[in-house]
Design a protein around this motif. Structure first.
Motif, mmCIF file in Angstrom:
data_model
loop_
_atom_site.group_PDB
_atom_site.id
_atom_site.type_symbol
_atom_site.label_atom_id
_atom_site.label_comp_id
_atom_site.label_asym_id
_atom_site.label_seq_id
_atom_site.Cartn_x
_atom_site.Cartn_y
_atom_site.Cartn_z
ATOM 1 N N LEU A 124 0.827 -1.199 0.000
ATOM 2 C CA LEU A 124 0.000 0.000 0.000
ATOM 3 C C LEU A 124 0.870 1.261 0.000
ATOM 4 O O LEU A 124 0.635 2.203 -0.757
ATOM 5 C CB LEU A 124 -0.927 -0.004 1.209
ATOM 6 N N VAL A 125 1.876 1.265 0.852
ATOM 7 C CA VAL A 125 2.767 2.426 0.925
ATOM 8 C C VAL A 125 3.513 2.612 -0.395
ATOM 9 O O VAL A 125 3.729 3.745 -0.846
ATOM 10 C CB VAL A 125 3.746 2.278 2.103
ATOM 11 N N GLY A 126 3.882 1.495 -1.027
ATOM 12 C CA GLY A 126 4.538 1.592 -2.325
ATOM 13 C C GLY A 126 3.651 2.299 -3.344
ATOM 14 O O GLY A 126 4.120 3.129 -4.130
ATOM 15 N N GLN A 127 2.354 1.974 -3.335
ATOM 16 C CA GLN A 127 1.425 2.630 -4.250
ATOM 17 C C GLN A 127 1.280 4.117 -3.925
ATOM 18 O O GLN A 127 1.183 4.957 -4.822
ATOM 19 C CB GLN A 127 0.053 1.943 -4.185
ATOM 20 N N LEU A 128 1.260 4.427 -2.625
ATOM 21 C CA LEU A 128 1.174 5.840 -2.231
ATOM 22 C C LEU A 128 2.398 6.612 -2.710
ATOM 23 O O LEU A 128 2.284 7.737 -3.206
ATOM 24 C CB LEU A 128 1.038 5.956 -0.713
ATOM 25 N N LYS A 129 3.570 6.020 -2.591
ATOM 26 C CA LYS A 129 4.781 6.700 -3.023
ATOM 27 C C LYS A 129 4.798 6.869 -4.539
ATOM 28 O O LYS A 129 5.250 7.898 -5.052
ATOM 29 C CB LYS A 129 6.015 5.931 -2.540
ATOM 30 N N ARG A 130 4.292 5.879 -5.254
ATOM 31 C CA ARG A 130 4.213 6.014 -6.704
ATOM 32 C C ARG A 130 3.251 7.130 -7.100
ATOM 33 O O ARG A 130 3.396 7.747 -8.153
ATOM 34 C CB ARG A 130 3.764 4.694 -7.339
ATOM 35 N N ALA A 131 2.247 7.362 -6.274
ATOM 36 C CA ALA A 131 1.266 8.425 -6.541
ATOM 37 C C ALA A 131 1.779 9.794 -6.129
ATOM 38 O O ALA A 131 1.060 10.789 -6.257
ATOM 39 C CB ALA A 131 -0.044 8.124 -5.813
ATOM 40 N N GLY A 132 3.005 9.849 -5.605
ATOM 41 C CA GLY A 132 3.587 11.138 -5.286
ATOM 42 C C GLY A 132 3.531 11.545 -3.834
ATOM 43 O O GLY A 132 3.953 12.645 -3.482
ATOM 44 N N PHE A 133 3.010 10.668 -2.966
ATOM 45 C CA PHE A 133 2.962 11.001 -1.547
ATOM 46 C C PHE A 133 4.365 10.909 -0.954
ATOM 47 O O PHE A 133 5.096 9.947 -1.193
ATOM 48 C CB PHE A 133 2.019 10.050 -0.800
ATOM 49 N N THR A 134 4.728 11.912 -0.193
ATOM 50 C CA THR A 134 6.019 11.890 0.476
ATOM 51 C C THR A 134 5.917 11.050 1.741
ATOM 52 O O THR A 134 4.818 10.726 2.213
ATOM 53 C CB THR A 134 6.453 13.313 0.848
ATOM 54 N N LEU A 135 7.069 10.711 2.310
ATOM 55 C CA LEU A 135 7.053 9.952 3.565
ATOM 56 C C LEU A 135 6.268 10.681 4.644
ATOM 57 O O LEU A 135 5.556 10.064 5.436
ATOM 58 C CB LEU A 135 8.492 9.704 4.034
ATOM 59 N N ALA A 136 6.411 11.987 4.674
ATOM 60 C CA ALA A 136 5.704 12.758 5.692
ATOM 61 C C ALA A 136 4.195 12.680 5.524
ATOM 62 O O ALA A 136 3.447 12.873 6.491
ATOM 63 C CB ALA A 136 6.155 14.216 5.649
ATOM 64 N N GLU A 137 3.710 12.384 4.311
ATOM 65 C CA GLU A 137 2.272 12.322 4.043
ATOM 66 C C GLU A 137 1.719 10.908 4.146
ATOM 67 O O GLU A 137 0.498 10.713 4.164
ATOM 68 C CB GLU A 137 1.978 12.865 2.634
ATOM 69 N N VAL A 138 2.602 9.908 4.206
ATOM 70 C CA VAL A 138 2.161 8.514 4.122
ATOM 71 C C VAL A 138 1.276 8.116 5.292
ATOM 72 O O VAL A 138 0.220 7.493 5.111
ATOM 73 C CB VAL A 138 3.387 7.581 4.020
ATOM 74 N N GLU A 139 1.660 8.448 6.506
ATOM 75 C CA GLU A 139 0.916 7.979 7.673
ATOM 76 C C GLU A 139 -0.533 8.456 7.644
ATOM 77 O O GLU A 139 -1.467 7.659 7.853
ATOM 78 C CB GLU A 139 1.594 8.433 8.965
ATOM 79 N N SER A 140 -0.745 9.741 7.383
ATOM 80 C CA SER A 140 -2.113 10.242 7.354
ATOM 81 C C SER A 140 -2.886 9.653 6.181
ATOM 82 O O SER A 140 -4.097 9.387 6.288
ATOM 83 C CB SER A 140 -2.118 11.773 7.275
ATOM 84 N N ALA A 141 -2.203 9.421 5.042
ATOM 85 C CA ALA A 141 -2.876 8.827 3.895
ATOM 86 C C ALA A 141 -3.310 7.398 4.197
ATOM 87 O O ALA A 141 -4.400 6.970 3.815
ATOM 88 C CB ALA A 141 -1.957 8.861 2.671
ATOM 89 N N VAL A 142 -2.461 6.642 4.891
ATOM 90 C CA VAL A 142 -2.817 5.276 5.290
ATOM 91 C C VAL A 142 -4.030 5.302 6.203
ATOM 92 O O VAL A 142 -4.965 4.495 6.058
ATOM 93 C CB VAL A 142 -1.622 4.588 5.975
ATOM 94 N N SER A 143 -4.048 6.233 7.130
ATOM 95 C CA SER A 143 -5.193 6.351 8.040
ATOM 96 C C SER A 143 -6.465 6.657 7.269
ATOM 97 O O SER A 143 -7.538 6.110 7.564
ATOM 98 C CB SER A 143 -4.928 7.451 9.068
ATOM 99 N N ASP A 144 -6.371 7.541 6.264
ATOM 100 C CA ASP A 144 -7.546 7.880 5.455
ATOM 101 C C ASP A 144 -8.063 6.660 4.703
ATOM 102 O O ASP A 144 -9.270 6.473 4.543
ATOM 103 C CB ASP A 144 -7.196 8.987 4.452
ATOM 104 N N ILE A 145 -7.139 5.813 4.220
ATOM 105 C CA ILE A 145 -7.545 4.623 3.477
ATOM 106 C C ILE A 145 -8.244 3.617 4.384
ATOM 107 O O ILE A 145 -9.237 2.987 3.982
ATOM 108 C CB ILE A 145 -6.310 3.984 2.811
ATOM 109 N N LEU A 146 -7.765 3.487 5.597
ATOM 110 C CA LEU A 146 -8.283 2.464 6.496
ATOM 111 C C LEU A 146 -9.511 2.902 7.272
ATOM 112 O O LEU A 146 -10.117 2.095 7.973
ATOM 113 C CB LEU A 146 -7.181 2.044 7.480
ATOM 114 N N GLU A 147 -9.883 4.168 7.177
ATOM 115 C CA GLU A 147 -11.022 4.676 7.940
ATOM 116 C C GLU A 147 -12.197 4.964 7.016
ATOM 117 O O GLU A 147 -12.034 5.185 5.815
ATOM 118 C CB GLU A 147 -10.623 5.949 8.693
#
Length: 282
Positions: free
Chosen positions: A40-63
């Motif tokens: 999942l994180v790999g896909q987020l990084k491919r979409a342009g999300f930075t490491l600093a944005e990954v945690e909140s993006a993961v939370s958005d996906i899981l909620e």
């Protein structure tokens, strides 16, 4: 990725928000859930999300809720803005590349010419987005504005004879007459939205679209009234094209150098006012 997600203070700024299935000092074991997360994180990084944005993006996906939709839309806007920025830089590089073959003394003008011609094309496209018009009209306006750009460059190069000779569609004499009118209006501190200011924009548009200036009575445009006496679709399209061309700040340098101090802002405001008047002139 394991270092970035699971541990703090890594060289790339680890997040430390994900704990492996089994973690002991100096040892970690990952299960299938961890692998899903890494994917999942790999896909987020491919979409342009930075490491600093990954945690909140993961939370958005899981909620539940619309947080993910907002996050995706925000990232899309950011990426589109970055792409536009890079497109602009590439276009500027192309202008510089056009100057390579020119003599050193001509390279500045070669860059300016390439930049202005690209601005003409963007302006025509912007006008076409607002006003439906046929290809012939759009091409006529493009040619007329390009010829006016050639005249500006001839004046800046100090080639007055070539500038006054002009082209069949836009003569140098006509351009000089328009420059004098604009300079007079600016000197008299005429409001850019008044009838006289809009009149000169309509005359510039008619010159660009049809290669002439029409004889129009002083009362042909009442202050605030839409339209231009006898204006056709080509003239209204030229007005919108001029408004788009004058909205690009970089074009202010050659216009100010030829028309005089304060002319660019004056013409830009007057052109916007005329473009607003054309809402009923399709």
């Amino acid at each position: 990725m394991i270092q970035d997600l699971c541990y703090h203070n890594t060289k790339s700024g680890g997040l430390g928000f994900w704990e492996p299935a089994v973690s002991k000092p100096g040892y970690s074991r990952f299960d299938e859930g961890d692998l899903y997360m890494f994917y999942l994180v790999g896909q987020l990084k491919r979409a342009g999300f930075t490491l600093a944005e990954v945690e909140s993006a993961v939370s958005d996906i899981l909620e539940d809720g619309d947080a993910l939709d907002r996050t995706v839309r925000a990232k899309a806007r950011s990426l589109h803005a970055r792409r536009a920025e890079f497109d602009g830089k590439l276009a500027a590089l192309e202008c510089l590349a056009d100057a390579v073959a020119a003599q050193p003394t001509e390279r500045l003008f070669a860059v300016m010419e390439a930049a202005l011609e690209r601005s003409v094309e963007r302006a025509v496209q912007a006008a076409a987005f607002v006003q439906d018009t046929d290809i012939e009209v759009a091409e006529r306006v493009r040619t007329g504005l390009s010829t006016a750009v050639d005249w500006l460059l001839a004046v800046l190069r100090g080639d007055a004879d070539a500038a006054d000779a002009g082209e069949p569609s836009v003569s140098g004499q006509r351009c000089r007459a328009l420059v004098e009118r604009v300079a007079e209006l600016v000197s008299d501190e005429v409001a850019p939205t008044c009838a006289a200011a809009k009149q000169v924009v309509w005359d510039i548009a008619d010159t660009v679209a049809n290669g002439r200036m029409r004889a129009v009575d002083d009362g042909a445009i009442a202050d605030g009234a839409p339209g231009y006496a006898g204006a056709d679709g080509g003239v209204t399209f030229a007005v919108r094209t001029l408004a788009a061309f004058l909205s690009e700040a970089e074009n202010g340098v050659p216009i100010e150098l030829v028309f005089g101090n304060g002319a660019f802002s004056f013409l830009a405001q007057a052109a916007r006012a005329c473009a607003a008047d054309t809402d009923g002139c399709r």
